[in-house]
Design a protein around this motif. Structure first.
Motif, PDB file in Angstrom:
ATOM      1  N   MET A  38      57.190  10.214  77.084  1.00  0.00           N
ATOM      2  CA  MET A  38      55.887   9.827  77.529  1.00  0.00           C
ATOM      3  C   MET A  38      55.167   9.533  76.942  1.00  0.00           C
ATOM      4  O   MET A  38      54.422  10.255  76.317  1.00  0.00           O
ATOM      5  N   PRO A  39      54.267   8.483  77.184  1.00  0.00           N
ATOM      6  CA  PRO A  39      53.081   8.472  76.128  1.00  0.00           C
ATOM      7  C   PRO A  39      51.811   9.378  77.093  1.00  0.00           C
ATOM      8  O   PRO A  39      51.940   8.763  78.195  1.00  0.00           O
ATOM      9  N   THR A  40      50.804   9.366  76.833  1.00  0.00           N
ATOM     10  CA  THR A  40      49.906   9.697  77.666  1.00  0.00           C
ATOM     11  C   THR A  40      48.492   9.284  77.243  1.00  0.00           C
ATOM     12  O   THR A  40      48.542   8.452  76.378  1.00  0.00           O
ATOM     13  N   THR A  41      47.739   9.636  78.110  1.00  0.00           N
ATOM     14  CA  THR A  41      46.328   8.794  78.195  1.00  0.00           C
ATOM     15  C   THR A  41      44.680  10.556  78.555  1.00  0.00           C
ATOM     16  O   THR A  41      45.901  11.060  79.317  1.00  0.00           O
ATOM     17  N   THR A  42      43.732  10.623  77.642  1.00  0.00           N
ATOM     18  CA  THR A  42      42.730  11.242  78.402  1.00  0.00           C
ATOM     19  C   THR A  42      42.199  10.338  79.251  1.00  0.00           C
ATOM     20  O   THR A  42      41.623   9.354  79.520  1.00  0.00           O
ATOM     21  N   VAL A  43      42.315  11.813  80.374  1.00  0.00           N
ATOM     22  CA  VAL A  43      40.949  11.540  81.874  1.00  0.00           C
ATOM     23  C   VAL A  43      39.968  12.914  81.536  1.00  0.00           C
ATOM     24  O   VAL A  43      40.252  13.617  81.128  1.00  0.00           O
TER      25      VAL A  43
END
Length: 89
Positions: free
Chosen positions: A1-6
């Protein structure tokens, strides 16, 4: 699953305290934030409370017992002026 930075801005002391508490729970910041996000999505509310098993310091325990027993309490003041007078200000 792709992730993103928060990115989250947080008081430095709060972050340090949180990291210590999360470590006591066996979690890191990323895992805790992901748990929180998934739980909110699933329930539509803030659905849980995670607490650490922390003991109060002996000094704080004694202070709480003093309050319960009404020992070592300062007097009550009717106004700040009365308090300042008692403090010699």
């Amino acid at each position: 699953m792709p992730t993103t930075t928060v990115q989250v801005r947080m008081d430095t002391t709060v972050k340090a305290d949180l990291e210590i508490l999360l470590q006591e729970m066996g979690l890191n910041m990323t895992t805790a934030v992901n748990l929180f996000a998934k739980a909110v999505i699933n329930s539509g509310k803030i659905p849980f409370e995670i607490t650490a098993n922390r003991r109060l310091s002996s000094e704080l325990q004694q202070d709480l017992e003093d309050v319960r027993q009404r020992r070592n309490l300062s007097q009550a003041f009717a106004s700040t002026a009365d308090l300042n007078k008692d403090l010699g200000l």
